[in-house]
Write an enzyme that holds these catalytic residues in place. Structure first.
Site, PDB file in Angstrom:
ATOM      1  N   ASP A   1      30.172  23.818  35.731  1.00  0.00           N
ATOM      2  CA  ASP A   1      29.339  22.839  36.432  1.00  0.00           C
ATOM      3  C   ASP A   1      28.586  21.945  35.453  1.00  0.00           C
ATOM      4  OD1 ASP A   1      28.057  21.640  38.736  1.00  0.00           O
ATOM      5  OD2 ASP A   1      26.263  22.749  38.146  1.00  0.00           O
TER       6      ASP A   1
ATOM      7  N   CYS B   1      29.797  45.133  49.741  1.00  0.00           N
ATOM      8  CA  CYS B   1      29.104  45.748  48.604  1.00  0.00           C
ATOM      9  C   CYS B   1      27.768  46.334  49.040  1.00  0.00           C
ATOM     10  CB  CYS B   1      28.833  44.712  47.505  1.00  0.00           C
ATOM     11  SG  CYS B   1      30.249  44.382  46.481  1.00  0.00           S
TER      12      CYS B   1
END
Length: 161
Positions: free
Chosen positions: A130, A78
């Site tokens: 998480d 990227c």
């Protein structure tokens, strides 16, 4: 059939050369969802619950924004982009027992922002996972996808059109 732009004539992975491209306004929107149990839905909806980690969606929003900005550090080929807008939002979907995440990214540049929007959604959903895994280990993240993009050679794309 279109060519893979990140593969050179020798079949090797490489970074696309955007030197000659014109700068244009770029926009990308991605979405994804996480399926959760009722206790997690209640916690993110502000209902009294057992979760004590604070503003779960607020933390996920910040994580998604930060992830969009760090996409080139995570995805090897990227380009580094000067993002001018990253917006991450959530919609609690009671009937589906899920939380929908969307991310919109804007910039003026030579290459698109699709990967930044997809990365923002992915990391935002992982942050929810998480923060809630102690309560729900059965959570499932799915349907991370590009919804819309605009700008550049390929023009405007809207999923389903």
């Amino acid at each position: 059939m279109s060519e893979f732009t990140h593969i050179n004539e020798r079949g090797e992975a490489n970074m696309v050369d955007v030197t000659a491209k014109e700068e244009t306004l770029r926009y990308a929107k991605a979405s994804g969802r996480i399926h959760v149990n009722q206790e997690v839905l209640d916690a993110v909806s502000g209902k009294p619950g057992k979760l004590t980690k604070g503003d779960i969606l607020g933390a996920a929003r910040i994580a998604g924004i930060m992830a969009a900005k760090k996409t080139p550090e995570l995805i090897p080929l990227c380009h580094t982009l000067l993002l001018t807008k990253v917006e991450v939002g959530f919609e609690v979907q009671e009937e589906e027992m899920s939380i929908l995440c969307t991310a919109e990214v804007r910039l003026t540049g030579k290459t698109g922002a699709e990967m930044e929007a997809l990365t923002a959604v992915s990391v935002a959903l992982l942050t929810i996972y998480d923060m809630c895994k102690a309560v729900d280990k059965t959570m499932v993240i799915d349907r991370v996808q590009l919804e819309e993009k605009d700008g550049g050679r390929t023009g405007h794309f809207v999923r389903g059109q």
